[in-house]
Write a protein that holds these residues in place. Sequence first.
Motif, PDB file in Angstrom:
ATOM      1  N   ASP A  37     -11.925   2.620   2.909  1.00  0.00           N
ATOM      2  CA  ASP A  37     -12.316   2.109   1.592  1.00  0.00           C
ATOM      3  C   ASP A  37     -12.841   3.226   0.691  1.00  0.00           C
ATOM      4  N   SER A  98       1.368   3.640  -5.004  1.00  0.00           N
ATOM      5  CA  SER A  98       1.444   2.174  -5.098  1.00  0.00           C
ATOM      6  C   SER A  98       2.410   1.584  -4.079  1.00  0.00           C
ATOM      7  N   TYR A 103      -1.438  -2.620  -4.736  1.00  0.00           N
ATOM      8  CA  TYR A 103      -2.644  -3.158  -5.360  1.00  0.00           C
ATOM      9  C   TYR A 103      -3.043  -4.459  -4.669  1.00  0.00           C
ATOM     10  N   GLY A 104      -4.309  -4.557  -4.333  1.00  0.00           N
ATOM     11  CA  GLY A 104      -4.821  -5.769  -3.725  1.00  0.00           C
ATOM     12  C   GLY A 104      -4.631  -5.860  -2.224  1.00  0.00           C
ATOM     13  N   GLU A 105      -3.968  -4.878  -1.645  1.00  0.00           N
ATOM     14  CA  GLU A 105      -3.771  -4.891  -0.199  1.00  0.00           C
ATOM     15  C   GLU A 105      -5.129  -4.741   0.486  1.00  0.00           C
ATOM     16  N   PRO A 106      -5.432  -5.611   1.431  1.00  0.00           N
ATOM     17  CA  PRO A 106      -6.742  -5.520   2.094  1.00  0.00           C
ATOM     18  C   PRO A 106      -6.822  -4.312   3.027  1.00  0.00           C
TER      19      PRO A 106
END
Length: 148
Positions: A37, A98, A103-106
């Motif tokens: 993260d 990308s 985008y938004g991939e955990p």
Amino acid sequence: MKKTLYLIAIALFTLIACKNDPTPEEVALQVQMESYDLLKSEAMKVHDEIMPKMGVLMELKGELVANENDNELSEIATAAENLKASHDAMMSWMQDYSEKFPYGEPTPETKEALDEKLPILEQEVKEIVQLKDRTMLAIENAQELLKK
């Protein structure tokens, strides 16, 4: 009925009170997830620093081309090419990033998935930092040429 509720409450309390400490593997996985993260945040932070410069790159390139003269033709052409190359590299990096990290991939939640993705993410961060340095240098060089 009261005895049943009482027994259920005791059983739940016992389960909650007996919760085990995380294993070393669970701690290592959590650290790996946090690293992932942090790297994603770093990549986006550097991206967000460079992205506003893309317009500046193209403006400077236009100014350089408009101010070409025979004495500095080679120097101006090189600076203009460096600006364009930085712009193109940023567009390529964004597309590549990308595709690898939509985008938004955990955050991956298994050691295997993290072991696979972390080195790729580390390389992407390294590339965007290098791109930032290259972009800033191209801008500085172009601005110096335009001052002449």
